[in-house]
Design an enzyme around this catalytic site. Structure first.
Site, mmCIF file in Angstrom:
data_model
loop_
_atom_site.group_PDB
_atom_site.id
_atom_site.type_symbol
_atom_site.label_atom_id
_atom_site.label_comp_id
_atom_site.label_asym_id
_atom_site.label_seq_id
_atom_site.Cartn_x
_atom_site.Cartn_y
_atom_site.Cartn_z
ATOM 1 N N GLU A 5 -4.938 4.134 -5.559
ATOM 2 C CA GLU A 5 -4.704 5.380 -6.312
ATOM 3 C C GLU A 5 -5.438 5.440 -7.649
ATOM 4 O O GLU A 5 -4.850 5.724 -8.698
ATOM 5 C CB GLU A 5 -3.198 5.581 -6.514
ATOM 6 C CG GLU A 5 -2.434 5.656 -5.196
ATOM 7 C CD GLU A 5 -0.930 5.733 -5.372
ATOM 8 O OE1 GLU A 5 -0.454 5.798 -6.522
ATOM 9 O OE2 GLU A 5 -0.212 5.714 -4.358
ATOM 10 N N GLU A 40 0.046 5.053 5.159
ATOM 11 C CA GLU A 40 1.429 5.203 4.681
ATOM 12 C C GLU A 40 2.063 6.480 5.227
ATOM 13 O O GLU A 40 2.803 7.171 4.532
ATOM 14 C CB GLU A 40 1.478 5.210 3.145
ATOM 15 C CG GLU A 40 0.862 3.991 2.492
ATOM 16 C CD GLU A 40 0.970 3.997 0.973
ATOM 17 O OE1 GLU A 40 1.835 4.729 0.437
ATOM 18 O OE2 GLU A 40 0.202 3.267 0.324
#
Length: 393
Positions: free
Chosen positions: A185, A302
């Site tokens: 991220e 995810e």
């Protein structure tokens, strides 16, 4: 004067009524729009029937794919039924907490020069015992940093800390890891930088080269593992997701051009139907094609489907969630560079969304393939159908 006041008060009253009517009309209109969007997602006649017999990992393997999930030592040791469901359905395992610097009840890094490998070792042994491919999630992230980090780390010692972390931690599990989420991220276009990078403690301490440095350090210690850049918010046809896709592609292309040892992009795929998110298969396919053209593999890392914006009726909710799973996976699995699909949990009993994305009506969330009793839901069928219909790798 009284007459004027009466007229004024009457006008104010009528204006107030008209304003309330306009507000009510707006609320009704927004509610109608939301209802229409949900209705468009719910295809009552859609069939999610699958042939029985094969588990998700077996269906994926038939097409050259890997299916896996995440969990924690805490949940696995307290729930044998959940552990059995994971072993039955999964070929790959991701530690949700234990490989992060700190998360949940796991504290990998209790101090600047200290490690606690007890929980991580348990996860590695669990994976080896059940012949599960193990993912290392995650080495460098702006979140899940221990309390001492902010007080201790600066531009003078950040590189030493990063180097020590990777060389010590990665070396301990080298040769046992399928893939490392080396950097997690690192893009946030809203932060306003031209390169799209998220402003993080790592960026502030080490500059833009921290990403390349992390990959090179990891590659030197575990040269056999697949090295991944992992991120979210890449899925929908919205200006925000479009900007993030562009920034991620720019980052990946830059890393490849300078010889950074990066091998794959991880797309988290936390999906949110029922809001303003519009799914555009063509745009997503083009993005995947662009990533693959850089010589990179792709992993869906995810995946889950939040139902917080969906109706309370469980049958309707489950139908919509299953449709989102199948539509998304049917799109991404058309790209042969996609090698794995990982759902962020296997059972609704243990979803992070219960805490972070709860339903406003207080009813339990239902975002995953199995329900709280480990029974297969339509979402399980949808994933199975996507694997069955995927092209061979």
């Amino acid at each position: 004067m009284r007459k004027i006041l009466k007229l004024t008060n009457r006008r104010n009253f009528l204006f107030g009524l008209s304003s309330l009517a306009a507000i009510s009309a707006g609320v009704i209109s927004r509610g109608f729009d939301r209802h229409q969007k949900i209705e468009a997602l719910d295809h009552h006649q859609r069939d999610f029937t699958v042939s029985q017999g094969l588990s998700l990992k077996e269906r994926a393997a038939k097409k050259g794919l890997i299916y896996g999930t995440t969990s924690t030592k805490k949940y696995l040791t307290s729930d044998p039924a959940y552990m059995a469901a994971i072993v039955e359905n999964c070929r790959m395992f991701v530690p949700e907490w234990e490989f992060k610097w700190t998360a949940g009840n796991a504290l990998l890094r209790p101090g600047f020069d200290r490690f606690d490998f007890s929980a991580a070792d348990w996860i590695a042994n669990f994976s080896a015992t059940h012949q599960l491919l193990l993912r290392g999630h995650t080495l460098v992230w702006h979140s899940s940093l221990p309390k001492w980090f902010k007080e201790t780390v600066n531009s003078e010692n950040a590189e030493q800390l990063l180097q020590n972390h990777i060389q010590t931690f990665v070396k301990r599990y080298a040769g046992k890891i399928h893939s490392w989420d080396v950097v997690n991220e690192a893009i946030k276009t809203e932060d306003g930088r031209d390169d799209g990078l998220r402003i993080t403690p790592w960026l502030n301490s080490l500059g833009t080269n921290y990403i390349d440095l992390a990959f090179r350090l990891t590659s030197a210690v575990d040269p056999q593992a697949l090295l991944v850049y992992n991120d979210f918010g890449l899925d929908y046809d919205t200006p925000k997701d479009e900007a993030k896709r562009d920034a991620v592609l720019k980052l990946l292309a830059g890393l490849k051009s300078q010889g950074t040892p990066i091998h794959a992009l991880g797309i988290q795929a936390h999906l949110s139907p029922g809001g303003n998110n519009k799914f555009n298969p063509e745009k997503l396919r083009q993005f995947l094609k662009d990533v693959a053209s850089l010589g990179l593999k792709i992993m869906i890392t995810e995946m889950d489907v939040t139902d917080k914006n969906l109706p309370v009726d469980i049958k309707v909710r489950d139908h919509i969630v299953a449709g989102v799973y199948e539509d998304y996976l049917a799109t991404v699995l058309d790209e042969k560079a996609v090698i794995a699909v990982i759902t962020w949990g296997l059972s609704d009993r243990y979803s992070w969304l219960s805490e972070f994305e709860p339903r406003g009506d207080g009813t339990p969330v239902r975002p995953l393939p199995l329900d709280t009793q480990m029974r297969r839901k339509l979402a399980w069928n949808a994933i199975a159908r996507a694997f069955d219909n995927a092209p061979q790798r």
